[in-house]
Write a protein that holds these residues in place. Sequence first.
Motif: not given
Length: 308
Positions: A154-179
């Motif tokens: 799985l790879v999460l992609c963002v459709v609109r450039p203006e939304d990308r930062g919010a989803y990247q922040t989830l990964f940066r702040d370890r708010l995504v659980r990956k298994e």
Amino acid sequence: MRRRAKAPVAPLPQRDGIDPVRLRLPDDPDGVWATVREHLLDRYGAAVGAGRVEEMLGEGRFVGVDGPVAGDDPYTVGRYLWFHRDFPVEETVPFPVGVVHRDERIVVADKPHFLATMPRGRHVTETSLARLRRELELPSLQPAHRLDRLTAGLVLCVVRPEDRGAYQTLFRDRLVRKEYEAVASYDPAVGLPVTVRSRIEKERGVMAAREVPGEPNSESRIALVERRGGLGRYRLVPETGRTHQLRVHMNALGLPILHDPIYPVLREDGPEDFRRPLQLLARTLEFTDPFTGAPRRFESRLALSGLG
């Protein structure tokens, strides 16, 4: 401090799902470059050859906001230019990119083994990003994180450039659980489940990451799910995201992941063997959507072949 003006919109369209290269002519306090040609030759001549730079200028491949740029145009600090680089010849990865979920904000892709997430080095058009942009007709699509080229899932992609930062922040702040799921050798002497913590360093230009003494900067939880003969199926939950972390930690336990071309022994470079994919799969992504507040959970539809 004076803020630099926002770059203009590129006058060139994407080619094969790849954005044009954007170049801003830098400061030239010593007056080294009298013309655009002189700068381009200094900047790219060693990499592609002076002759190729001249050919690209002659073909109108370098473009400004007003159209093709002539080599004898006066050098102007701050001027923006765009061009499409010559794409390398790439071996086609014979597996499709799946789509697990798509809405107006995100696309969750199921990346196959051997396909890079986004353009880098010798992998440009044969990447999941370039393929998805072409196949889904989403030219602004961008990944919110990376997945190793040899790892599937799985790879999460963002459709609109203006939304990308919010989803990247989830990964940066370890708010995504990956298994993850892996197939590797089985050793009854290895006590599982286990949490592995170590300090991992990766040098640029060196294929293998390595564990070194010092404060741990990586953590993985590893459990055995199933055993068949000398092989096991493992559940891997990374708490951090160092390069090759899961592969390094499994190897350190004496359980190298099946068909790993780096750990424990670096395989000689050569053609890809598509029959022997690395047995590592990004199985699950879970997070709270930053825009709706809703819980999101996605599972890969791919399966590892190592246990038959």
